[in-house]
Design a protein around this motif. Structure first.
Motif, mmCIF file in Angstrom:
data_model
loop_
_atom_site.group_PDB
_atom_site.id
_atom_site.type_symbol
_atom_site.label_atom_id
_atom_site.label_comp_id
_atom_site.label_asym_id
_atom_site.label_seq_id
_atom_site.Cartn_x
_atom_site.Cartn_y
_atom_site.Cartn_z
ATOM 1 N N PHE A 92 1.417 -1.300 -0.330
ATOM 2 C CA PHE A 92 0.049 0.115 -0.132
ATOM 3 C C PHE A 92 1.051 1.596 -0.223
ATOM 4 O O PHE A 92 0.465 1.734 -0.722
ATOM 5 C CB PHE A 92 -0.534 -0.228 0.824
ATOM 6 C CG PHE A 92 -2.115 -0.903 1.310
ATOM 7 C CD1 PHE A 92 -3.321 -0.661 0.378
ATOM 8 C CD2 PHE A 92 -2.523 -1.679 2.104
ATOM 9 C CE1 PHE A 92 -4.071 -1.318 -0.198
ATOM 10 C CE2 PHE A 92 -3.376 -2.451 1.510
ATOM 11 C CZ PHE A 92 -4.140 -2.582 1.061
ATOM 12 N N ALA A 93 1.845 1.327 0.559
ATOM 13 C CA ALA A 93 2.548 2.625 0.788
ATOM 14 C C ALA A 93 3.641 2.653 0.019
ATOM 15 O O ALA A 93 3.760 3.820 -0.679
ATOM 16 C CB ALA A 93 3.462 1.943 1.820
ATOM 17 N N VAL B 290 -7.369 4.035 -0.953
ATOM 18 C CA VAL B 290 -6.985 3.676 -0.132
ATOM 19 C C VAL B 290 -7.282 2.133 0.096
ATOM 20 O O VAL B 290 -8.167 2.457 0.864
ATOM 21 C CB VAL B 290 -5.744 3.433 0.352
ATOM 22 C CG1 VAL B 290 -4.287 2.320 1.443
ATOM 23 C CG2 VAL B 290 -4.820 5.130 0.587
ATOM 24 N N ILE C 294 -5.471 1.079 5.708
ATOM 25 C CA ILE C 294 -4.979 1.417 6.574
ATOM 26 C C ILE C 294 -4.753 0.686 6.874
ATOM 27 O O ILE C 294 -5.012 0.834 8.429
ATOM 28 C CB ILE C 294 -5.086 2.839 6.819
ATOM 29 C CG1 ILE C 294 -5.125 4.414 5.757
ATOM 30 C CG2 ILE C 294 -3.969 3.779 8.340
ATOM 31 C CD1 ILE C 294 -5.439 4.890 6.111
ATOM 32 N N THR D 134 1.686 3.379 5.319
ATOM 33 C CA THR D 134 0.798 3.847 5.263
ATOM 34 C C THR D 134 -0.793 5.682 5.301
ATOM 35 O O THR D 134 -0.581 5.861 4.625
ATOM 36 C CB THR D 134 -0.207 2.624 4.699
ATOM 37 O OG1 THR D 134 0.632 1.496 4.271
ATOM 38 C CG2 THR D 134 -1.183 3.213 3.735
#
Length: 552
Positions: free
Chosen positions: A364-365, A381, A384, A389
């Motif tokens: 994700f990051a 997204v 989290i 992230t």
């Protein structure tokens, strides 16, 4: 009211008070030439299938029948082939002299009745049954025959065994196909194969509740698991470690995406299949379950030019579906919308969607950093999960992007603490967070068996705590439509927290969560329980459902 048998269905439903003239005209405008008016009215939720059958019963003078506990003799069943019964949704019920009684979804299909008359030699007497009832009965009586025999495969000739598990006429292949078909028809979200010491239990999760659909003999275990692994391109020789796979196929003329997960247990591998219907059009935000006040708040949040909007709740609370609905509303050619998800559940036209892939270090990051270089207006997204992230999403929202994401918290206020625990500075939370929507799913009362009763003393006490007057509540008595559960379908209850200027100031001053909650309540925050109890008062769900998902 006098009902004329030659009256058209639409006029009949209007005269019965089930639909309005305006609703009929809108439906006729939407109807394609090959589509039946009744089917589209049911699909749009304007009438239930049972109401439609009652209207047809009056209109045509043909009796209706419930097949839920109807026992059908094998000699009667053999008079109509399985292929014919499945293709035309008919079920032979009984014979009386020269008459054969047939349950049909469409009792006006004279071509089918004529074919049955020629093939059986009997005069056909039609009876009306619901489509779901017919599909379940055809599967129950035609597909189950002879399953369970000859399932144990010999250890020799392994290649031949694998070919047998790929042959569409193989009993194990037929069984798997049949179970998936039943799951789709009953609108199950998951299918569980639980291996025990002497049996395998097949369980369906329907409207959030697991129910045992069937128990299978232990000797089916090996072939059954191997067949599912072959379909999902898994390693059939590995039984000691968990595996994940995916299948795309068409079931009951619906495009389905199946997520497969295996887990080694002491009695063999447990398999869970998550079913996603790819043909489902994303719901309009107005159909999710928001009341008018919460809907206005949520639409205001997602129409902000920048900031973070978080959806919270446990797994299976419908957070992702709500986000997809929001994205569908925001999706136009003037906006660049990019998502990063794990997994990408539904593909949305006009939106750039990224699948997380840890094998190439795309988490994700990392994906979020790359998205920020793609000139986005709106970023979604999937979840989290960590500080990295959360930090990137927060800074992205401050620099002019609208960020939508999900988080696992119990309510809207505790989301602020969760972000603090992740290491996000309080001033960043105050300046970036637009609002939080906490969501749960509750079962809706079945419309076909809905009744009212006087509210109990305990219910009256619960409602009075929230200053909601109540005298009667609704409940489902149980009928074939809802598998005798009293519930059919689900809706959402919400708690929508808007971070206004007063609350931002309280956050910057590092005030306690108690004070922040007091500010939220003063400014009109409606708790999950309160929203749920209002849906109970409206006759949508029951008090028991609300108390099961609410922590208050």
């Amino acid at each position: 009211m006098t009902i004329k048998k030659n009256m058209r269905l639409g006029d009949l439903l209007i005269e019965s008070g089930m639909i309005t003239e305006e609703e009929l005209q809108h439906t006729l405008e939407e109807k394609s030439p090959e589509q039946k008016l009744g089917d589209l009215l049911v699909q749009k939720g304007l009438v239930t299938e049972l109401q439609l059958i009652e209207a047809l019963e009056f209109q045509l003078g043909i009796p209706r029948v419930t097949l839920y506990n109807y026992s059908i003799d094998k000699t009667i069943r053999s008079m109509v082939s399985k292929e014919f019964a499945k293709r035309h949704l008919v079920m032979p019920l009984k014979k009386d002299k020269n008459k054969l009684y047939i349950a049909m979804a469409d009792p006006m299909d004279y071509i089918v009745m004529n074919d049955l008359r020629l093939s059986t030699g009997f005069n056909i007497e039609p009876m009306i049954a619901t489509k779901d009832d017919l599909i379940r009965s055809v599967s129950k009586y035609y597909d189950v025959d002879d399953l369970g025999e000859d399932f144990e495969l010999p250890e020799e000739e392994e290649k031949e065994n694998l070919q047998l598990l790929e042959d569409e006429d193989s009993p194990v292949v037929k069984l798997v196909n049949q179970l998936l078909q039943q799951a789709v028809v009953q609108q199950a979200s998951d299918v569980h194969f639980d291996c025990m010491e002497t049996k395998i239990y097949v369980r369906f999760r329907i409207d959030g509740r697991l129910r045992t659909e069937r128990s299978l003999p232990k000797n089916m275990q090996g072939p059954l698991i191997t067949r599912i692994k072959i379909m999902a391109n898994m390693d059939i020789t590995e039984h000691r470690t968990p595996q994940d796979g995916r299948i795309k196929l068409s079931v009951e003329n619906r495009k389905m995406d199946l997520r497969i997960s295996t887990l080694p247990t002491v009695y063999g591998e447990k398999i869970v299949i998550r079913l996603l219907d790819l043909s489902i059009v994303q719901k309009d935000i107005k159909q999710i379950g928001f009341d008018s006040i919460n809907l206005e708040k949520f639409q205001s949040l997602i129409n902000q030019p920048h900031g973070i909007v978080l959806l919270t709740g446990p797994t299976g609370s419908g957070k992702t579906s709500t986000m997809y609905s929001a994205l569908s509303q925001l999706n136009d050619e003037e906006r660049n919308i990019i998502t990063i998800e794990d997994p990408v559940e539904y593909q949305l036209e006009g939106i750039n969607q990224i699948q997380v892939n840890t094998n190439v270090n795309l988490d994700f990051a990392t994906g979020l950093r790359a998205i920020l270089r793609q000139d986005p207006n709106i970023i979604m997204v999937g979840e989290i999960r960590d500080r990295k992230t959360a930090a990137i999403a927060t800074r992205a929202s401050i620099t002019g992007h609208l960020v939508l994401s999900t988080l696992h918290t119990n309510d809207s206020i505790s989301t602020i603490n969760r972000l603090k625990d992740m290491g996000i500075e309080i001033y960043l939370i105050a300046s970036s967070l637009n609002g939080v929507v906490s969501q749960r799913l509750v079962r809706k009362i079945c419309r076909d068996c809905k009744h009212e009763r006087k509210a109990s003393t305990r219910e009256t006490e619960i409602f009075s705590k929230y200053n909601i007057p109540i005298e009667t509540v609704s409940y489902g008595e149980g009928c074939p439509t809802c598998n005798m559960s009293g519930y059919r379908g689900r809706t959402a209850i919400h708690e929508v927290l808007v971070i206004d200027s007063e609350m931002k100031e309280a956050l910057v001053n590092n005030d306690s969560m108690v004070k922040i909650r007091d500010i939220a309540l003063k400014n009109g925050l409606k708790s999950l329980t309160e929203d749920g109890l209002e849906k109970v008062k409206e006759g949508i769900t029951t008090t028991e459902e609300i108390l099961q998902v609410s922590l208050e």
